[in-house]
Design a protein around this motif. Structure first.
Motif, PDB file in Angstrom:
ATOM      1  N   ARG A  10       0.832  -1.201   0.000  1.00 38.80           N
ATOM      2  CA  ARG A  10       0.000   0.000   0.000  1.00 38.80           C
ATOM      3  C   ARG A  10       0.868   1.253   0.000  1.00 38.80           C
ATOM      4  N   LYS A  11       1.985   1.206   0.704  1.00 39.09           N
ATOM      5  CA  LYS A  11       2.897   2.351   0.742  1.00 39.09           C
ATOM      6  C   LYS A  11       3.492   2.613  -0.631  1.00 39.09           C
ATOM      7  N   ILE A  12       3.887   1.558  -1.327  1.00 38.52           N
ATOM      8  CA  ILE A  12       4.453   1.699  -2.672  1.00 38.52           C
ATOM      9  C   ILE A  12       3.411   2.261  -3.640  1.00 38.52           C
ATOM     10  N   ILE A  13       2.176   1.754  -3.549  1.00 39.99           N
ATOM     11  CA  ILE A  13       1.100   2.229  -4.430  1.00 39.99           C
ATOM     12  C   ILE A  13       0.839   3.711  -4.194  1.00 39.99           C
ATOM     13  N   ILE A  14       0.784   4.125  -2.919  1.00 43.84           N
ATOM     14  CA  ILE A  14       0.531   5.525  -2.595  1.00 43.84           C
ATOM     15  C   ILE A  14       1.641   6.413  -3.126  1.00 43.84           C
ATOM     16  N   GLN A  15       2.895   5.956  -3.026  1.00 45.14           N
ATOM     17  CA  GLN A  15       4.026   6.735  -3.538  1.00 45.14           C
ATOM     18  C   GLN A  15       3.932   6.926  -5.049  1.00 45.14           C
ATOM     19  N   TRP A  16       3.560   5.869  -5.764  1.00 43.75           N
ATOM     20  CA  TRP A  16       3.382   5.969  -7.213  1.00 43.75           C
ATOM     21  C   TRP A  16       2.229   6.896  -7.564  1.00 43.75           C
ATOM     22  N   LEU A  17       1.139   6.803  -6.818  1.00 48.14           N
ATOM     23  CA  LEU A  17      -0.011   7.671  -7.059  1.00 48.14           C
ATOM     24  C   LEU A  17       0.336   9.138  -6.793  1.00 48.14           C
ATOM     25  N   LEU A  18       1.107   9.376  -5.740  1.00 50.90           N
ATOM     26  CA  LEU A  18       1.539  10.739  -5.424  1.00 50.90           C
ATOM     27  C   LEU A  18       2.379  11.328  -6.554  1.00 50.90           C
ATOM     28  N   ALA A  19       3.346  10.545  -7.019  1.00 56.40           N
ATOM     29  CA  ALA A  19       4.210  11.004  -8.109  1.00 56.40           C
ATOM     30  C   ALA A  19       3.391  11.279  -9.370  1.00 56.40           C
ATOM     31  N   SER A  20       2.452  10.384  -9.674  1.00 54.08           N
ATOM     32  CA  SER A  20       1.607  10.548 -10.865  1.00 54.08           C
ATOM     33  C   SER A  20       0.721  11.787 -10.741  1.00 54.08           C
ATOM     34  N   ALA A  21       0.146  11.999  -9.543  1.00 55.14           N
ATOM     35  CA  ALA A  21      -0.725  13.156  -9.317  1.00 55.14           C
ATOM     36  C   ALA A  21       0.039  14.462  -9.485  1.00 55.14           C
ATOM     37  N   LEU A  22       1.254  14.506  -8.961  1.00 55.75           N
ATOM     38  CA  LEU A  22       2.070  15.714  -9.079  1.00 55.75           C
ATOM     39  C   LEU A  22       2.463  15.975 -10.526  1.00 55.75           C
ATOM     40  N   LEU A  23       2.865  14.927 -11.238  1.00 59.73           N
ATOM     41  CA  LEU A  23       3.257  15.078 -12.649  1.00 59.73           C
ATOM     42  C   LEU A  23       2.075  15.534 -13.502  1.00 59.73           C
ATOM     43  N   LEU A  24       0.907  14.947 -13.261  1.00 59.79           N
ATOM     44  CA  LEU A  24      -0.277  15.326 -14.013  1.00 59.79           C
ATOM     45  C   LEU A  24      -0.656  16.780 -13.736  1.00 59.79           C
ATOM     46  N   SER A  25      -0.540  17.197 -12.481  1.00 60.42           N
ATOM     47  CA  SER A  25      -0.854  18.580 -12.117  1.00 60.42           C
ATOM     48  C   SER A  25       0.085  19.558 -12.810  1.00 60.42           C
TER      49      SER A  25
END
Length: 230
Positions: A10-25
């Motif tokens: 879950r920690k790894i998934i959240i880290q990937w989601l965070l990176a993706s959210a920031l890049l998309l923004s």
């Protein structure tokens, strides 16, 4: 062992989601404010336009209210009160910290980008700036926190998945309602969701560290009390 693997994944998934959210923004900000490309926003409006009706508009207004401050402020205060009375201090702190940090950061972004609202909105009386969507931002933070609790505390697998799916759908529908009602561009909503998720994740990460520190400090005191009583 299975529990450890679950938390690690879950920690790894959240880290990937965070990176993706920031890049998309960052990508959306570059397209809208630096390249001044508004084609996709207008295209989405044109796709929605033929499907508008009085019944759907009423439904979207009702759904949109669930992301409005008139609903979220009492909901946050109610949760804080319930947790304080039930002596769940850290849950109350989570609600307060997530709601306040999200509100402050959203206001900062709105006043920094100062984007005007779309023309011909279906809702009157909105005077603040458009980017990012406050409804999407605050829904991602508030209902995202509920998703976090569901993932953490609901032990039954299918019940946990059902609650999480319902809350995720609610966030999506609230966010879509803002585009349907022409009070936000799609790009406002996308960034609102992304940064709302980022703000929630950072707040929870900080609070969890503080909670662990407090629990670590309490352990020696509890041990010394036991030794004294013996």
């Amino acid at each position: 062992m299975k529990r450890i693997n679950f938390w690690f994944k879950r920690k790894i998934i959240i880290q990937w989601l965070l990176a993706s959210a920031l890049l998309l923004s960052v990508l959306v900000v570059w397209l809208v404010f630096f390249s001044e490309r508004n084609y996709l926003d207008q295209k989405i409006f044109s796709l929605i336009e033929p499907h508008r009706s009085e019944i759907r508009t009423r439904l979207m207004l009702a759904v949109s209210f669930l992301g409005n401050h008139k609903f979220l402020i009492p909901a946050n205060l109610l949760l804080i009160t319930i947790f304080l009375f039930s002596k769940n201090k850290w849950e109350a702190v989570q609600v307060a910290a997530v709601s306040l940090s999200s509100l402050l950061f959203m206001s900062l972004l709105k006043n920094s980008f100062r984007r005007s609202r779309p023309d011909n909105p279906l809702v009157d009386g909105i005077t603040n700036f458009s980017f990012p969507s406050g409804h999407a931002f605050m829904s991602a933070a508030f209902y995202g926190l509920l998703i976090w609790w569901a993932a953490t505390y609901i032990k039954n697998g299918w019940q946990r998945r059902l609650v999480i799916l319902f809350l995720m759908m609610l966030i999506i529908i609230i966010s879509f309602s803002r585009i349907y009602l022409r009070v936000h561009y799609a790009s406002d909503v996308v960034v609102g969701l992304c940064i709302g998720f980022v703000c929630l994740s950072i707040s929870l990460a900080i609070l969890q560290r503080l909670q662990k520190k407090e629990e670590t400090k309490k352990k020696p005191l509890a041990n010394s009390y036991k030794q004294t009583s013996e």
